[in-house]
Scaffold this motif. Structure first.
Motif, short mmCIF file in Angstrom:
data_model
loop_
_atom_site.label_atom_id
_atom_site.label_comp_id
_atom_site.label_asym_id
_atom_site.label_seq_id
_atom_site.Cartn_x
_atom_site.Cartn_y
_atom_site.Cartn_z
N GLU A 73 -1.41 4.08 1.63
CA GLU A 73 -2.32 4.17 0.49
C GLU A 73 -2.31 2.90 -0.37
OE1 GLU A 73 -1.35 7.72 -1.67
OE2 GLU A 73 -1.32 8.96 0.14
N LEU A 74 -1.88 1.79 0.22
CA LEU A 74 -1.76 0.55 -0.55
C LEU A 74 -3.00 -0.34 -0.48
CD1 LEU A 74 1.97 -0.52 0.03
CD2 LEU A 74 0.92 0.37 -2.07
N ALA A 75 -4.10 0.16 0.01
CA ALA A 75 -5.33 -0.65 0.04
C ALA A 75 -5.67 -1.11 -1.37
CB ALA A 75 -6.48 0.16 0.62
N GLY A 76 -5.91 -2.43 -1.52
CA GLY A 76 -6.24 -2.99 -2.81
C GLY A 76 -5.07 -3.14 -3.76
N ALA A 77 -3.88 -2.89 -3.27
CA ALA A 77 -2.69 -2.91 -4.13
C ALA A 77 -2.28 -4.32 -4.50
CB ALA A 77 -1.53 -2.21 -3.42
N LEU B 216 -4.79 -3.01 5.96
CA LEU B 216 -4.89 -3.03 4.51
C LEU B 216 -5.15 -4.44 3.99
CD1 LEU B 216 -1.81 -0.78 3.68
CD2 LEU B 216 -4.22 -0.08 3.72
N HIS B 217 -5.97 -4.54 2.96
CA HIS B 217 -6.19 -5.80 2.27
C HIS B 217 -5.65 -5.65 0.85
CE1 HIS B 217 -8.55 -7.70 5.45
NE2 HIS B 217 -9.04 -6.50 5.67
N VAL B 218 -4.70 -6.52 0.50
CA VAL B 218 -4.01 -6.43 -0.78
C VAL B 218 -3.96 -7.81 -1.41
CG1 VAL B 218 -2.61 -4.50 0.06
CG2 VAL B 218 -1.73 -6.84 0.24
#
Length: 288
Positions: free
Chosen positions: A95-99, A124-126
């Motif tokens: 759930e770390l997308a955009g984190a 994911l992109h963070v």
């Protein structure tokens, strides 16, 4: 330190201790000089030519592979849990997308390993911010934070409200490979000036590593005095590491380099080049 001294780097983390703990410094007297730093500092010092040989981040080796060779059968590797490279997260990793991710400023290999894991394996992109390795400060504005080495070991002892992910375990889960975090590299220029001394130093490193395997309890007693913690945890930690560098570790590391190149973290994949002292000697004999 004299001009003739061989300058040897030493990472000030316990994960390299088996290679140094039984190293017989008296044998070398004024011929070597140890320089203790964290991995990022050693990486930079090796690149500037201020250190001749020592453990550097595997990623830094790839960046300077044309200048370095790798000392055979020495590394900091793990197949699965490494026990000292953790991502601390306020929510599940999926759930770390955009984190916002806080990265320790003491590492290169683990920082790029995390980028590979999040982008290539989780999609994911963070965003990232590099900071000093103080977890409480890192987590003030970040959703997750990466710590390595003794900083990670200290943080994991505390009862913190975070989900914790071992990067070695994640890498193995997705690839099946071992992961090598540090290599003992030597500058090619140093080989020209210190070949015989390097042979002796390499042998002393290997001897220390093997003696540690036979007498791990003695080293752990010393670790307990200097670092505290739990005896059983230290046994588990050191037994989960390998300080060898065989084909198994090489294959896993070269796949890491391939992944890094795919994401633009390296300009191209890298093959590991080992220092073959025997071959060098043969070539010297044939051409002399």
């Amino acid at each position: 330190m004299t001009e003739k001294s061989l300058r040897i780097g030493q990472i000030i983390y316990t994960n390299t201790l088996p290679v140094y703990f039984y190293f017989d410094q008296k044998r070398f007297q004024d011929r070597i000089d140890f320089i203790q730093q964290v991995p990022a500092q050693l990486n930079a010092a090796m690149a500037r030519g201020e250190i001749d040989v020592g453990p550097i981040s595997s990623f830094s080796y790839a960046e300077h592979a044309s200048q370095y060779l790798v000392l055979p059968n020495l590394s900091v590797s793990a197949k699965g849990k490494v026990g000292s490279i953790f991502l601390f997260s306020k929510r599940p990793i999926e759930e770390l997308a955009g984190a916002r991710i806080a990265l320790t400023n003491t590492s290169a290999t683990s920082v790029n390993l995390l980028k590979i894991i999040l982008q290539k394996f989780f999609g994911l992109h963070v965003s990232y911010k590099t900071q000093s390795p103080v977890l409480e400060e890192m987590m003030k504005e970040a959703d997750a934070a990466l710590l390595i080495g003794d900083d990670a070991l200290l943080a994991i002892r505390n009862s913190l409200p975070y989900q914790v992910y071992d990067l070695g375990e994640l890498w193995h889960r997705f690839t099946g490979y071992s992961m090598t975090f540090a290599l003992w590299a030597v500058r090619k220029q140093a080989i020209e000036h210190h070949r015989e001394l390097l042979l002796d130093v390499h042998a002393a490193f290997l001897s220390s590593k093997e003696k540690t395997r036979r007498h791990l309890d003695l080293m752990i007693e010393d670790v307990l005095v200097h670092f505290g913690g739990n005896r059983e945890d230290w046994y588990s930690y050191f037994n989960g590491l390998t300080h060898d560098f065989t084909d198994e570790q090489r294959v896993g590391l070269e796949y890491y380099y391939q992944c890094a190149a795919e994401l633009g973290l390296l300009s191209s994949p890298v093959k590991v080049s080992l220092w073959d002292a025997a071959s060098q000697q043969a070539n010297t004999t044939l051409t002399s």
